[in-house]
Motif scaffolding. Structure first.
Motif, PDB file in Angstrom:
ATOM      1  N   PRO A  88      73.376  61.950  53.219  1.00 33.98           N
ATOM      2  CA  PRO A  88      75.057  61.407  53.946  1.00 33.98           C
ATOM      3  C   PRO A  88      74.800  60.323  54.564  1.00 33.98           C
ATOM      4  O   PRO A  88      73.829  59.992  55.086  1.00 33.98           O
ATOM      5  N   ALA A  89      75.810  59.004  53.834  1.00 38.01           N
ATOM      6  CA  ALA A  89      75.974  57.899  54.641  1.00 38.01           C
ATOM      7  C   ALA A  89      76.352  57.991  56.538  1.00 38.01           C
ATOM      8  O   ALA A  89      77.451  58.862  56.383  1.00 38.01           O
ATOM      9  N   THR A  90      75.770  57.577  56.951  1.00 36.86           N
ATOM     10  CA  THR A  90      76.444  57.321  58.716  1.00 36.86           C
ATOM     11  C   THR A  90      75.469  55.613  58.554  1.00 36.86           C
ATOM     12  O   THR A  90      75.591  55.257  58.197  1.00 36.86           O
ATOM     13  N   ASN A  91      76.540  56.020  60.185  1.00 37.05           N
ATOM     14  CA  ASN A  91      75.994  54.490  60.219  1.00 37.05           C
ATOM     15  C   ASN A  91      74.600  54.421  61.620  1.00 37.05           C
ATOM     16  O   ASN A  91      74.130  53.107  61.633  1.00 37.05           O
ATOM     17  N   GLU A  92      74.357  55.438  61.430  1.00 35.64           N
ATOM     18  CA  GLU A  92      72.320  55.196  61.366  1.00 35.64           C
ATOM     19  C   GLU A  92      71.769  54.649  60.194  1.00 35.64           C
ATOM     20  O   GLU A  92      71.506  55.074  59.339  1.00 35.64           O
ATOM     21  N   ALA A  93      70.541  54.032  60.229  1.00 35.94           N
ATOM     22  CA  ALA A  93      69.850  53.577  59.029  1.00 35.94           C
ATOM     23  C   ALA A  93      68.798  54.934  58.743  1.00 35.94           C
ATOM     24  O   ALA A  93      68.019  55.225  60.274  1.00 35.94           O
ATOM     25  N   VAL A  94      68.710  55.296  58.102  1.00 34.14           N
ATOM     26  CA  VAL A  94      67.220  55.786  57.560  1.00 34.14           C
ATOM     27  C   VAL A  94      65.640  55.713  57.553  1.00 34.14           C
ATOM     28  O   VAL A  94      65.974  54.675  56.863  1.00 34.14           O
ATOM     29  N   PRO A  95      65.065  55.396  58.360  1.00 29.79           N
ATOM     30  CA  PRO A  95      63.762  55.169  58.190  1.00 29.79           C
ATOM     31  C   PRO A  95      63.009  55.373  57.495  1.00 29.79           C
ATOM     32  O   PRO A  95      63.232  56.018  56.644  1.00 29.79           O
ATOM     33  N   ALA A  96      62.377  53.963  56.537  1.00 29.89           N
ATOM     34  CA  ALA A  96      61.504  54.846  55.514  1.00 29.89           C
ATOM     35  C   ALA A  96      60.791  55.320  55.497  1.00 29.89           C
ATOM     36  O   ALA A  96      60.040  56.187  54.169  1.00 29.89           O
ATOM     37  N   GLU A  97      59.628  56.029  56.516  1.00 29.35           N
ATOM     38  CA  GLU A  97      59.207  55.960  56.652  1.00 29.35           C
ATOM     39  C   GLU A  97      59.093  58.148  56.655  1.00 29.35           C
ATOM     40  O   GLU A  97      58.750  58.966  55.875  1.00 29.35           O
TER      41      GLU A  97
END
Length: 130
Positions: free
Chosen positions: A6-15
């Motif tokens: 789910p989308a939040t304001n936090e970016a999800v790290p690629a790793e």
């Protein structure tokens, strides 16, 4: 990857996404990589390697534990890790029963079950607070 975070304001790290994708692919290869022709029944390497007495079940358990270790690195709660471990042990112990064990593996699918549990927890943790 079938799952969506789910989308939040936090970016999800690629790793993080790569680790999650690797975990998902391992679970799918163990539990649903192949399909029996003319049926909807899917199976993976777990019931196949489970046909080898004792050694096959130990290898299957080791691969299941690899998924659990990955979930730990991805931040799974201790309660979730315990539940995932219980699923892996149920799969290993029931899978050790000759003939009936691999059949059990076809339907229990501990690894996919564990990835679903992990994804549910990730969705809950990332759900926007309103």
């Amino acid at each position: 990857m079938k799952y969506q975070i789910p989308a939040t304001n936090e970016a999800v790290p690629a790793e993080y996404l790569r680790a999650l994708d690797h975990t998902d692919r391992l679970a799918r290869s163990l539990d649903s990589q192949f399909r029996l022709p003319l049926t909807k029944l899917r199976f993976g390497w777990d019931p196949i390697i489970g046909l080898v007495p004792i050694a096959g079940d130990l290898v299957g358990l080791a691969l299941s534990l690899k998924i659990i270790a990955s979930a730990r690195k991805l931040g799974a709660s201790s309660a979730l890790l315990r539940r995932m471990t219980l699923n892996a042990w149920i799969d290993a112990l029931a899978g050790a029963v000759p003939i009936a064990g691999p059949v059990f593996d076809l339907f229990f699918r501990a690894n996919l079950r564990n990835v679903h549990l992990l994804m549910d927890e990730i969705r809950r943790k990332r759900a926007p607070v309103t």
